[in-house]
Design an enzyme around this catalytic site. Structure first.
Site, PDB file in Angstrom:
ATOM      1  N   HIS A 163       0.828  -1.211   0.000  1.00 12.14           N
ATOM      2  CA  HIS A 163       0.000   0.000   0.000  1.00 12.14           C
ATOM      3  C   HIS A 163       0.859   1.257   0.000  1.00 12.14           C
ATOM      4  O   HIS A 163       0.614   2.208  -0.746  1.00 12.14           O
ATOM      5  CB  HIS A 163      -0.922  -0.010   1.228  1.00 12.14           C
ATOM      6  N   CYS A 176      10.877  31.632 -16.937  1.00 11.45           N
ATOM      7  CA  CYS A 176      11.349  30.775 -15.860  1.00 11.45           C
ATOM      8  C   CYS A 176      10.263  29.747 -15.555  1.00 11.45           C
ATOM      9  O   CYS A 176       9.126  29.894 -15.973  1.00 11.45           O
ATOM     10  CB  CYS A 176      11.675  31.584 -14.614  1.00 11.45           C
TER      11      CYS A 176
END
Length: 777
Positions: free
Chosen positions: A420, A716
């Site tokens: 899990h 950017c």
């Protein structure tokens, strides 16, 4: 959660596997539809039937629960764990304590009585015609199957309940109601909220129970690496619960596409989960010889891999399967898409830590993160997990999902790649190392560690990271400048090894986060000079490696930084549109001045500094900031703005004429504002597109205006590392591109090639934005 208000009186309560297929998800849920699909392919699947999602809706309506559940769901504060648990428990009790309508109960029991061990085709003809046998009732597995389950983008792993070894009419009906109720476990409700699913129903799969001698999980493709086409099999003795919950570290087998067994890792399996004669699930200890023996035989490994590849070929996408073996007979008991297959990385591009290694295990989920250790021994300990902590436990379970979401990284004692913890961590994008055997005993509460999910290592303290494929110094010259993005001094030296001399973006928030204190803390404590010192030390630590650094003043949203000391705990209704960016700085001039003073001190040491203002929407904001800068005598600084808002695009000419020297595109925010798509909402991610013609049109327009006004243009953010965007930007004449150091060589070479093609005339016309044909797609 929306409960359907209207359910037809005439509904199909039960469907056999032979009546369903992979397109039956709205009837049988994800699990039921997939089982039916492969059952009808001739894959060995235990026979069974599905209690439909429409039967669930019918039950909820007849019990008068729809409005009550809706009201309770709407009352939930999702980050209040205790309140979430309490409300979810109330809903489950309402469902379990309600009576299933007689007509529905009768059909379920009739189908169950038909399902005996001799029934191997489970067809609908059986329902209408076959005689009942007087044999002992069979053991069945009763498994939930949500209508939004087992999707390519969300596995819902472990979110609803399954009940094994169910026998007898009354036990079956109670198990069905518990499955219905498990749609409202706290973990399931939270998971759906985070994944953006609001309308989910539940079917229930009833299958003959396989009394497994051996069981396990198969990945038809390695979920970790893009260039690895091998099949991964993990197996344990007994039932499959041990492997999925991670209580047993499984054997691991790697099989090539040609069905050659490439590697076998045989673990020490101290226990097995099995069924006693009464149908009870029990844990038995294995003797040393059995414990260290190989679970699967050679022919079983190859046959399982063959099944996995056939099912993958049928679906056209890699699959995550579960299997069980009883008396040498193989059964496939579940298949679903691997939810994280798109996130696989390339071999050789994983990152490598430099530091003191203190633990090792299996690399379950890629990434590198650091934080303080919080050891979880029981569910009550989950209350101690704060955002940014490293969750350390024997093995996670589905009830831990809320706390896992907060964690910077996860470390477990037990489990394999299909436990899990591994599945959910990969889906959440959280670095995870499983199967360390001793994390809960060796690590200390509050200890600072770095977790390397690429290589399955844990290091003492906070360490720097390097890329295995060493970054080369960039020697090629391009008309378009290549710059790097650096947020912390820790990574500055390595980024400088690219040979690039300019930083196109440094975000102050990284430096602030490292301090652990919100700027408001310093303001309230009257210690604003301390804040200036923190910013100065961070920027100076970066700037010493470069000739020029463009620094963005702080852009602190209330949801992202609420856990910093001194932060306002109330999160705004819409933090993206709230009090952050330059509006926050101008509203809190002492904080803005402290940041600018820190930059001035770095500049006074001979470094070129550019000041980037975030979230600009007016000329007034630029004018007011310029006034502060001039009053400080910070005349040597270049002032620029982020182009993140539609307002900045529309006002670009006026902003340029106000005297800014450069602009930088922040495409994450610009895209979400132009398209009205929340970049943090997974439900709408398929329409979040930085290459959308509307976004490209705005970018091209800003570049053209900046060229006319003599203002430098740059970009950017992650879009600057995408080749399609890079090509568009270069063709439209952008002045510079800022990218991560890891991508510097590749992007620089790509830019060089584009510019050569433009000179040669290969690309004669700049692509202003997408063509009309593309735009109308």
């Amino acid at each position: 959660m929306v409960i359907k208000k209207e359910v037809k009186e005439k509904v199909d309560f039960v469907k056999w596997f032979s009546e369903l297929n992979k397109k039956s998800g709205s009837v049988a849920g994800g699990k039921g539809a997939n089982l039916a699909e492969i059952y009808n392919l001739g894959i060995p699947v235990p026979p069974g039937f599905v209690i439909t999602a429409q039967a669930y809706d019918y039950f909820i309506e007849k019990a008068g629960l729809d409005e009550r559940i809706k009201n309770l769901i709407n009352s939930i504060e999702y980050e209040d764990t205790k309140q979430l648990e309490e409300v979810a428990k109330n809903i489950r009790e309402l469902i379990v304590n309600s009576k299933i309508p007689k007509e529905l109960e009768d059909e379920i029991i009739e189908s169950y009585e038909t399902l005996d061990t001799s029934n191997l085709d489970g067809g609908s003809d059986i329902v209408s015609g076959i005689l009942k046998t007087a044999s002992e009732p069979v053991f069945v597995a009763v498994r939930s199957s949500a209508t939004a389950e087992d999707l390519a983008e969300a596995s819902f792993a472990g979110q609803q309940e399954s009940f094994l070894n169910v026998k007898g009419n009354s036990n079956l009906i109670e198990s069905v109601k518990k499955c219905f109720a498990s749609l409202f476990t706290a973990r399931a409700v939270y998971y759906r909220k985070k994944k953006g699913f609001s309308d989910v129903s539940l079917a229930v799969v009833v299958q003959r129970m396989i009394d497994s001698d051996k069981s396990g999980v198969i990945f038809s493709k390695d979920p970790s690496y893009k260039d690895n086409e091998n099949t991964i099999i993990e197996a344990v003795f007994g039932l499959g619960e041990g492997i999925v919950l991670g209580t047993i570290t499984p054997d691991k087998y790697i099989v090539s596409p040609e069905l050659q067994i490439l590697k076998k890792d045989i673990s020490e399996k101290k226990i097995a989960i099995t069924r006693d004669s009464g149908g009870n699930t029990i844990t038995v200890k294995l003797n040393p010889e059995k414990s260290s023996s190989q679970v699967l035989k050679e022919h079983e490994i190859k046959r399982l891999a063959d099944f996995a590849l056939k099912i993958e070929e049928h679906y056209g996408k890699p699959q995550d399967l579960e299997f069980a073996i009883e008396n040498g007979e193989i059964f496939i008991v579940q298949t679903r898409p691997i939810t994280t297959i798109q996130g696989r990385i390339e071999k050789g591009k994983e990152k490598q830590i430099q530091g003191k290694e203190i633990l090792s295990g299996l690399a379950a989920s890629p990434g590198i993160a650091y934080g303080k250790v919080q050891i979880v021994k029981n569910m009550k300990d989950l209350e101690n997990i704060k955002t940014g902590d490293v969750l350390v436990t024997k093995m996670t379970n589905p009830d831990m999902v809320v706390s896992m979401q907060k964690s910077a990284a996860i470390i477990t004692d037990e489990g394999g790649l299909t436990a899990h913890a591994a599945i959910v961590s990969r889906e959440m994008g959280i670095p995870c190392v499983v199967g360390t055997q001793e994390a809960t005993t060796k690590l200390k509460e509050g200890e600072l560690v770095t977790v390397d999910g690429f290589n399955g290592k844990v290091y003492s303290g906070k360490t720097s990271e390097t890329v295995k494929k060493e970054v080369k110094s960039i020697t090629s010259t391009t008309k378009t400048k290549i710059k790097v993005m650096v947020d912390l001094p820790t990574f500055a030296e390595r980024a400088a090894k690219t040979g690039i001399k300019q930083v196109g973006l440094t975000r102050i928030e990284g430096i602030i986060s490292e301090s652990g204190k919100h700027p408001n803390y310093f303001l309230k404590q009257g210690k604003i000079k301390d804040y200036e010192e923190i910013v100065y030390n961070g920027i100076e630590g970066i700037a010493k490696y470069f000739e020029e650094v463009w620094v963005r003043t702080s852009d602190i949203r209330s949801d992202e930084f609420k856990n910093l000391e001194g932060a306002t705990k109330e999160v705004e209704a819409n933090p993206m549109l709230g009090m952050h960016g330059i509006r926050f700085g101008l509203r809190n001039p002492e904080i803005l001045k402290a940041e600018l003073n820190a930059l001035k001190r770095v500049s006074d040491k001979g470094k070129k500094i550019g000041i980037l203002l975030p979230q600009v929407i007016s000329v007034k904001e630029v004018r007011e900031t310029k006034k502060i800068i001039n009053e400080m005598g910070f005349n040597q600084a270049k002032l620029g703005i982020m182009i993140e808002t539609p307002a900045a695009v529309q006002l670009i000419k006026e902003l340029c004429q106000e005297g800014i020297k450069f602009i930088s595109f922040g495409t994450n925010d610009l895209t979400q504002y132009i398209l009205a798509v929340d970049r943090g909402n997974e439900q709408v991610q398929e329409i979040y597109n930085e290459m959308h013609p509307a976004v490209l049109y705005q970018i091209a327009y800003v570049i053209r205006v900046c060229k006319r006004e003599g203002v430098e243009s740059s970009i950017c953010g992650q879009a600057g590392s995408k080749k399609e965007m890079v090509k568009f930007l270069v063709e439209n004449g952008i002045d510079s591109i800022s990218i991560n150091a890891d991508s510097a060589n590749e992007i620089a070479e790509y830019v060089e090639q584009i510019e050569k093609d433009l000179v040669k005339g290969t690309d004669k016309e700049p692509r202003k934005y997408q063509s009309k044909k593309e735009e109308n797609k």
